[in-house]
Each structure stands twice: as structure tokens, then as C-alpha cells.
Design a protein around this motif. Structure first.
Motif, PDB file in Angstrom:
ATOM      1  N   GLU A 149       0.815  -1.209   0.000  1.00 18.63           N
ATOM      2  CA  GLU A 149       0.000   0.000   0.000  1.00 18.63           C
ATOM      3  C   GLU A 149       0.851   1.263   0.000  1.00 18.63           C
ATOM      4  OE1 GLU A 149      -0.483  -2.560   2.283  1.00 18.63           O
ATOM      5  OE2 GLU A 149      -2.108  -3.438   1.110  1.00 18.63           O
ATOM      6  N   THR A 150       2.028   1.198   0.581  1.00 16.93           N
ATOM      7  CA  THR A 150       2.926   2.352   0.611  1.00 16.93           C
ATOM      8  C   THR A 150       3.325   2.747  -0.805  1.00 16.93           C
ATOM      9  OG1 THR A 150       3.758   1.605   2.753  1.00 16.93           O
ATOM     10  CG2 THR A 150       5.063   3.258   1.607  1.00 16.93           C
ATOM     11  N   PHE A 151       3.534   1.750  -1.654  1.00 12.90           N
ATOM     12  CA  PHE A 151       3.855   2.037  -3.054  1.00 12.90           C
ATOM     13  C   PHE A 151       2.693   2.745  -3.722  1.00 12.90           C
ATOM     14  CE2 PHE A 151       3.563   0.951  -7.549  1.00 12.90           C
ATOM     15  CZ  PHE A 151       4.783   1.414  -8.012  1.00 12.90           C
ATOM     16  N   GLN A 152       1.474   2.274  -3.473  1.00 15.31           N
ATOM     17  CA  GLN A 152       0.298   2.889  -4.076  1.00 15.31           C
ATOM     18  C   GLN A 152       0.153   4.346  -3.635  1.00 15.31           C
ATOM     19  OE1 GLN A 152      -1.308   1.557  -6.481  1.00 15.31           O
ATOM     20  NE2 GLN A 152      -0.366  -0.448  -6.312  1.00 15.31           N
ATOM     21  N   GLN A 153       0.428   4.619  -2.368  1.00 16.83           N
ATOM     22  CA  GLN A 153       0.357   5.982  -1.857  1.00 16.83           C
ATOM     23  C   GLN A 153       1.411   6.866  -2.522  1.00 16.83           C
ATOM     24  OE1 GLN A 153       0.834   5.285   2.328  1.00 16.83           O
ATOM     25  NE2 GLN A 153      -1.296   4.682   2.612  1.00 16.83           N
ATOM     26  N   ALA A 154       2.623   6.356  -2.661  1.00 16.04           N
ATOM     27  CA  ALA A 154       3.693   7.118  -3.311  1.00 16.04           C
ATOM     28  C   ALA A 154       3.357   7.380  -4.771  1.00 16.04           C
ATOM     29  CB  ALA A 154       5.020   6.369  -3.195  1.00 16.04           C
ATOM     30  N   LYS A 155       2.798   6.388  -5.427  1.00 13.05           N
ATOM     31  CA  LYS A 155       2.413   6.546  -6.835  1.00 13.05           C
ATOM     32  C   LYS A 155       1.358   7.636  -6.977  1.00 13.05           C
ATOM     33  CE  LYS A 155       0.139   4.113 -10.567  1.00 13.05           C
ATOM     34  NZ  LYS A 155      -0.653   2.941 -10.918  1.00 13.05           N
ATOM     35  N   SER A 156       0.356   7.625  -6.100  1.00 11.67           N
ATOM     36  CA  SER A 156      -0.693   8.651  -6.143  1.00 11.67           C
ATOM     37  C   SER A 156      -0.120  10.038  -5.893  1.00 11.67           C
ATOM     38  CB  SER A 156      -1.764   8.351  -5.090  1.00 11.67           C
ATOM     39  OG  SER A 156      -2.426   7.159  -5.394  1.00 11.67           O
ATOM     40  N   GLN A 157       0.758  10.137  -4.921  1.00 10.74           N
ATOM     41  CA  GLN A 157       1.355  11.430  -4.602  1.00 10.74           C
ATOM     42  C   GLN A 157       2.218  11.930  -5.760  1.00 10.74           C
ATOM     43  OE1 GLN A 157       3.341  11.492  -0.836  1.00 10.74           O
ATOM     44  NE2 GLN A 157       3.982  13.608  -1.049  1.00 10.74           N
ATOM     45  N   ALA A 158       2.957  11.047  -6.396  1.00 11.98           N
ATOM     46  CA  ALA A 158       3.801  11.445  -7.529  1.00 11.98           C
ATOM     47  C   ALA A 158       2.939  11.912  -8.698  1.00 11.98           C
ATOM     48  CB  ALA A 158       4.690  10.289  -7.961  1.00 11.98           C
ATOM     49  N   GLN A 159       1.823  11.240  -8.933  1.00  7.48           N
ATOM     50  CA  GLN A 159       0.944  11.634 -10.026  1.00  7.48           C
ATOM     51  C   GLN A 159       0.294  12.983  -9.740  1.00  7.48           C
ATOM     52  OE1 GLN A 159      -1.516   8.129 -10.277  1.00  7.48           O
ATOM     53  NE2 GLN A 159      -0.200   7.210 -11.843  1.00  7.48           N
ATOM     54  N   GLN A 160      -0.064  13.232  -8.504  1.00  8.73           N
ATOM     55  CA  GLN A 160      -0.616  14.531  -8.127  1.00  8.73           C
ATOM     56  C   GLN A 160       0.432  15.619  -8.291  1.00  8.73           C
ATOM     57  OE1 GLN A 160      -2.025  13.990  -4.131  1.00  8.73           O
ATOM     58  NE2 GLN A 160      -3.809  12.817  -4.776  1.00  8.73           N
ATOM     59  N   GLY A 161       1.666  15.318  -7.906  1.00  9.16           N
ATOM     60  CA  GLY A 161       2.760  16.280  -8.016  1.00  9.16           C
ATOM     61  C   GLY A 161       3.115  16.587  -9.454  1.00  9.16           C
ATOM     62  N   SER A 162       2.992  15.607 -10.347  1.00  9.92           N
ATOM     63  CA  SER A 162       3.329  15.851 -11.750  1.00  9.92           C
ATOM     64  C   SER A 162       2.293  16.727 -12.422  1.00  9.92           C
ATOM     65  CB  SER A 162       3.499  14.539 -12.510  1.00  9.92           C
ATOM     66  OG  SER A 162       2.256  13.856 -12.608  1.00  9.92           O
ATOM     67  N   GLY A 163       1.075  16.697 -11.917  1.00  9.26           N
ATOM     68  CA  GLY A 163       0.017  17.537 -12.474  1.00  9.26           C
ATOM     69  C   GLY A 163       0.180  18.998 -12.116  1.00  9.26           C
ATOM     70  N   THR A 164       0.852  19.277 -10.991  1.00  9.91           N
ATOM     71  CA  THR A 164       1.023  20.655 -10.554  1.00  9.91           C
ATOM     72  C   THR A 164       2.386  21.221 -10.903  1.00  9.91           C
ATOM     73  OG1 THR A 164       1.810  19.935  -8.384  1.00  9.91           O
ATOM     74  CG2 THR A 164      -0.567  20.359  -8.620  1.00  9.91           C
ATOM     75  N   GLY A 165       3.232  20.389 -11.510  1.00  8.88           N
ATOM     76  CA  GLY A 165       4.546  20.872 -11.925  1.00  8.88           C
ATOM     77  C   GLY A 165       5.511  21.057 -10.774  1.00  8.88           C
ATOM     78  N   THR A 166       5.370  20.299  -9.692  1.00 12.21           N
ATOM     79  CA  THR A 166       6.255  20.448  -8.551  1.00 12.21           C
ATOM     80  C   THR A 166       7.517  19.628  -8.661  1.00 12.21           C
ATOM     81  OG1 THR A 166       5.091  18.706  -7.361  1.00 12.21           O
ATOM     82  CG2 THR A 166       4.382  20.989  -6.953  1.00 12.21           C
ATOM     83  N   ALA A 167       7.569  18.734  -9.599  1.00 12.46           N
ATOM     84  CA  ALA A 167       8.761  17.903  -9.724  1.00 12.46           C
ATOM     85  C   ALA A 167       9.902  18.716 -10.300  1.00 12.46           C
ATOM     86  CB  ALA A 167       8.469  16.702 -10.635  1.00 12.46           C
ATOM     87  N   GLY A 168      11.103  18.467  -9.775  1.00 15.20           N
ATOM     88  CA  GLY A 168      12.285  19.174 -10.253  1.00 15.20           C
ATOM     89  C   GLY A 168      12.679  18.689 -11.627  1.00 15.20           C
ATOM     90  N   SER A 169      13.554  19.429 -12.273  1.00 15.43           N
ATOM     91  CA  SER A 169      13.977  19.029 -13.606  1.00 15.43           C
ATOM     92  C   SER A 169      14.720  17.712 -13.531  1.00 15.43           C
ATOM     93  CB  SER A 169      14.876  20.111 -14.216  1.00 15.43           C
ATOM     94  OG  SER A 169      16.044  20.254 -13.462  1.00 15.43           O
ATOM     95  N   GLY A 170      14.393  16.827 -14.432  1.00 20.42           N
ATOM     96  CA  GLY A 170      15.035  15.524 -14.471  1.00 20.42           C
ATOM     97  C   GLY A 170      14.408  14.521 -13.514  1.00 20.42           C
ATOM     98  N   ALA A 171      13.471  14.935 -12.692  1.00 21.93           N
ATOM     99  CA  ALA A 171      12.861  14.032 -11.736  1.00 21.93           C
ATOM    100  C   ALA A 171      11.739  13.261 -12.405  1.00 21.93           C
ATOM    101  CB  ALA A 171      12.305  14.809 -10.541  1.00 21.93           C
ATOM    102  N   SER A 172      11.705  11.989 -12.140  1.00 22.92           N
ATOM    103  CA  SER A 172      10.620  11.167 -12.645  1.00 22.92           C
ATOM    104  C   SER A 172       9.479  11.245 -11.656  1.00 22.92           C
ATOM    105  CB  SER A 172      11.090   9.717 -12.801  1.00 22.92           C
ATOM    106  OG  SER A 172      10.011   8.907 -13.139  1.00 22.92           O
ATOM    107  N   ALA A 173       8.393  11.855 -12.045  1.00 25.15           N
ATOM    108  CA  ALA A 173       7.277  12.060 -11.126  1.00 25.15           C
ATOM    109  C   ALA A 173       6.158  11.078 -11.367  1.00 25.15           C
ATOM    110  CB  ALA A 173       6.752  13.484 -11.268  1.00 25.15           C
TER     111      ALA A 173
END
Length: 185
Positions: A149-173
Motif C-alpha cells: 500500500e505504501t507504493f500505491q500511496q507514493a504513486k498517487s502522490q507522484a501523479q498529483q505532483g506531476s500535475g502541478t509541476g512540482t517535480a524538479g527538472s530531471g525528476a521522474s514524477a
């Protein structure tokens, strides 16, 4: 200073060992219970299990890069914000390398496979025989063994972060290669 690093590493290992011993005891109870029930969320039809592992970047390389950036900042070659960005980029690159290193080692290990990864957070979903999952803790970059479940939570958070453009350059979000069977997917 070296003493503090060795002490921290010891405490991390001791904490991991304690957590694993507790997890091992409950895992044995869970195994007995699951033999009489249907396949659980962390178990696939072939009897293998799925768990998340976290990896950490090479701490020596990260420290070296931090010192280089600090030197550039002190000499006035970069601004504070540029230095922070450089450090975050270096940290993300080393984290990606740790994920890649884990994948390569897992690929060469029987009874263990990588199902997905969220490189931004250094979390990997793996599947395999219970003994192989526990053995993955011996991989030098592995920091923790966590529930699926921790992986699923991280995946959801990364997908939310990629939608708002919070990921740094070169970061896989985004999550890479996820084939989990969960109702929320």
C-alpha cells in the motif's frame, strides 16, 4: 564526525533488524491465516508476495556533491536558489541510479521481480517468494521493506505532483511499470 556516521548506520540497521524481527513474527501468523483464506492483496495467484522497498542514494557521492555545491556557493559562483536546485537535481540523479542498481540486481536474482517504481521517491514494488523479498534487504541501497500500500500511496502522490509541476527538472514524477491488482487503480 565519522563516528556519528557509523553510529547512524548502526542505529538504522538495528532499527531495521528490530522491525524485521517483529514483521517476521507477524508474517508467520499471517501465512498460517492466509492458507485458509483466499489470496490477499499482497499475494498473487502463484503464491508470491508483493512488497515495497525504498532505496537511498549513494551517501558518499551525495555528500561529495553537497560539498562541491557549497564551495561554489561560498565563492559566489551560484546563488542560494541555484545551489538548492543543483543539490536537489544531484539527489534525484543519485536516487534514480539507486533504483536502476536495484532493478539490475533484482533481475539477476531468481524468485524476485520488479513490478513498478516511483523513482522520485525511491520506492519500488517487488514481487517474489517471501524469502527472496526478505533477502532484498541485503542489497546495499535498500533502506526499508514496506507494505504494498505504501507504493500505491507514493504513486498517487507522484501523479498529483506531476500535475502541478512540482517535480524538479530531471525528476521522474510518475510510476514506472505498475501492474498491481487494487480496486483504487
Amino acid at each position: 564526525m565519522d563516528f556519528e556516521t557509523d553510529r547512524r548506520q548502526f542505529l538504522e540497521l538495528a532499527g531495521t533488524g528490530t522491525a524485521l524481527s517483529l514483521a517476521g513474527c507477524s508474517a508467520l501468523q499471517d501465512d498460517a491465516a492466509q492458507q485458509t483464506t483466499t489470496t490477499g492483496a499482497g499475494e498473487s495467484g502463484d503464491g508470491s508476495r508483493r512488497v515495497a522497498v525504498t532505496v537511498q542514494p549513494d551517501q558518499q557521492k551525495l555528500q561529495q556533491r553537497r560539498q562541491e555545491i557549497q564551495s561554489e556557493l561560498s565563492s559566489g559562483n551560484v546563488s542560494r536558489s541555484e545551489a538548492q536546485q543543483q543539490y536537489q537535481t544531484a539527489q534525484q540523479e543519485l536516487l534514480t541510479q539507486a533504483v536502476d542498481s536495484f532493478r539490475q540486481r533484482a533481475d539477476s536474482t531468481s524468485n524476485l521481480s520488479v513490478v513498478g517504481a516511483v523513482e522520485q521517491f525511491g520506492i519500488i514494488l517487488i514481487a517474489g517468494a517471501p524469502a527472496a523479498l526478505i533477502d532484498s534487504l541485503s542489497f546495499e541501497t535498500v533502506n526499508a521493506l514496506l507494505p504494498q500500500e505504501t507504493f500505491q500511496q507514493a504513486k498517487s502522490q507522484a501523479q498529483q505532483g506531476s500535475g502541478t509541476g512540482t517535480a524538479g527538472s530531471g525528476a521522474s514524477a510518475t510510476a514506472v511499470g505498475d501492474s498491481t491488482e487494487t480496486p483504487s487503480s
